[in-house]
Scaffold this motif. Structure first.
Motif, PDB file in Angstrom:
ATOM      1  N   TYR A 143       2.233 -12.552   2.735  1.00  0.00           N
ATOM      2  CA  TYR A 143       1.927 -11.697   1.587  1.00  0.00           C
ATOM      3  C   TYR A 143       0.542 -11.071   1.768  1.00  0.00           C
ATOM      4  CZ  TYR A 143       0.621 -10.609  -3.262  1.00  0.00           C
ATOM      5  OH  TYR A 143       0.188  -9.991  -4.410  1.00  0.00           O
ATOM      6  N   ALA A 144      -0.440 -11.900   2.071  1.00  0.00           N
ATOM      7  CA  ALA A 144      -1.815 -11.412   2.250  1.00  0.00           C
ATOM      8  C   ALA A 144      -1.902 -10.451   3.433  1.00  0.00           C
ATOM      9  CB  ALA A 144      -2.766 -12.586   2.438  1.00  0.00           C
ATOM     10  N   LYS A 145      -1.165 -10.767   4.499  1.00  0.00           N
ATOM     11  CA  LYS A 145      -1.175  -9.922   5.696  1.00  0.00           C
ATOM     12  C   LYS A 145      -0.603  -8.536   5.382  1.00  0.00           C
ATOM     13  CE  LYS A 145       1.444 -11.384   9.074  1.00  0.00           C
ATOM     14  NZ  LYS A 145       1.991 -12.043  10.277  1.00  0.00           N
ATOM     15  N   ALA A 146       0.493  -8.493   4.658  1.00  0.00           N
ATOM     16  CA  ALA A 146       1.104  -7.209   4.296  1.00  0.00           C
ATOM     17  C   ALA A 146       0.196  -6.430   3.332  1.00  0.00           C
ATOM     18  CB  ALA A 146       2.486  -7.431   3.680  1.00  0.00           C
ATOM     19  N   ARG A 147      -0.431  -7.132   2.399  1.00  0.00           N
ATOM     20  CA  ARG A 147      -1.365  -6.473   1.469  1.00  0.00           C
ATOM     21  C   ARG A 147      -2.556  -5.886   2.221  1.00  0.00           C
ATOM     22  NH1 ARG A 147       0.933  -5.061  -3.230  1.00  0.00           N
ATOM     23  NH2 ARG A 147       2.079  -6.786  -4.099  1.00  0.00           N
ATOM     24  N   ARG A 148      -3.070  -6.628   3.208  1.00  0.00           N
ATOM     25  CA  ARG A 148      -4.179  -6.126   4.020  1.00  0.00           C
ATOM     26  C   ARG A 148      -3.752  -4.884   4.798  1.00  0.00           C
ATOM     27  NH1 ARG A 148      -4.605  -6.680   9.118  1.00  0.00           N
ATOM     28  NH2 ARG A 148      -6.167  -5.231   9.764  1.00  0.00           N
ATOM     29  N   CYS A 149      -2.546  -4.899   5.339  1.00  0.00           N
ATOM     30  CA  CYS A 149      -2.041  -3.730   6.079  1.00  0.00           C
ATOM     31  C   CYS A 149      -1.900  -2.519   5.167  1.00  0.00           C
ATOM     32  CB  CYS A 149      -0.715  -4.050   6.761  1.00  0.00           C
ATOM     33  SG  CYS A 149      -0.906  -5.093   8.212  1.00  0.00           S
ATOM     34  N   LEU A 150      -1.427  -2.723   3.954  1.00  0.00           N
ATOM     35  CA  LEU A 150      -1.357  -1.626   2.985  1.00  0.00           C
ATOM     36  C   LEU A 150      -2.766  -1.103   2.680  1.00  0.00           C
ATOM     37  CD1 LEU A 150       1.363  -2.712   0.400  1.00  0.00           C
ATOM     38  CD2 LEU A 150       1.272  -0.521   1.599  1.00  0.00           C
ATOM     39  N   GLY A 151      -3.700  -2.023   2.516  1.00  0.00           N
ATOM     40  CA  GLY A 151      -5.087  -1.622   2.286  1.00  0.00           C
ATOM     41  C   GLY A 151      -5.610  -0.761   3.419  1.00  0.00           C
ATOM     42  N   TYR A 152      -5.325  -1.172   4.636  1.00  0.00           N
ATOM     43  CA  TYR A 152      -5.785  -0.431   5.808  1.00  0.00           C
ATOM     44  C   TYR A 152      -5.116   0.945   5.878  1.00  0.00           C
ATOM     45  CZ  TYR A 152      -7.451   0.272  10.574  1.00  0.00           C
ATOM     46  OH  TYR A 152      -8.080   0.773  11.703  1.00  0.00           O
ATOM     47  N   LEU A 153      -3.822   0.986   5.613  1.00  0.00           N
ATOM     48  CA  LEU A 153      -3.082   2.256   5.604  1.00  0.00           C
ATOM     49  C   LEU A 153      -3.702   3.223   4.597  1.00  0.00           C
ATOM     50  CD1 LEU A 153      -0.420   3.862   6.416  1.00  0.00           C
ATOM     51  CD2 LEU A 153       0.568   2.849   4.340  1.00  0.00           C
TER      52      LEU A 153
END
Length: 181
Positions: A58-68
């Motif tokens: 969950y945190a990993k996907a949220r971080r990727c969205l943040g980066y995007l």
């Protein structure tokens, strides 16, 4: 006989990886269609990966969205992407705490610091130098400094040298810019 059924966890991993692929393509071609595709894939993964059931993913996907969103904002897209990036990074930090996941905590803070620096740069381009705008820019720079300081709790000259240098450089930029205000 082979089954066409895919487990929810496998589906989430596939969606997450597709999100990463679309995101990588987007950085190369700067086409907002790939922002939407990447965003949709990450959000599909998050339908399975909740904070309760799969906190790390969950945190990993949220971080990727943040980066995007952060990269979209840096590329000149609307300030809405700044808000989305900040929210996603903050959400990932609910899982990535200094105590439990120091490296991820530091990495997200480094990215968050970079996001705030991008906001300050964007404000510089359009600002009329009113007192309110100057204060907003200063606030963004102080948030950047705090995020970089958080990342430097983990990134040291001997551990994670490249990240250390990046965080140190960002911290210096933010502090010098605040002093110049």
């Amino acid at each position: 006989s082979s089954s066409s059924y895919t487990s929810p966890q496998s589906y989430a991993f596939i969606q997450y990886n597709l999100g990463n692929i679309y995101s990588a393509i987007r950085y190369r071609v700067n086409d907002d269609e790939f922002i939407r595709k990447s965003e949709a894939c990450y959000k599909n993964a998050l339908k399975v990966w909740t904070a309760e059931s799969y906190p790390i993913n969950y945190a990993k996907a949220r971080r990727c969205l943040g980066y995007l969103y952060s990269k979209a904002f840096e590329s000149g897209y609307s300030e809405e992407y700044f808000d989305k990036a900040e929210a996603e990074y903050r959400e990932s930090l609910k899982i990535y705490t200094m105590e439990r996941y120091p490296f991820s905590f530091a990495k997200v803070n480094l990215e968050l610091g970079n996001l705030y620096i991008s906001l300050a740069k964007a404000m510089e381009k359009v600002m009329e130098k009113t007192m309110e705008e100057t204060m907003e820019k200063e606030k963004s720079l102080s948030y950047a400094a705090k995020a970089y300081e958080n990342s430097l709790k983990v990134f040291t000259p001997s551990d994670y040298t490249i990240y250390y240098k990046s965080a140190q450089s960002g911290l210096m930029k933010s502090k010098i810019s605040i002093e110049i205000q």
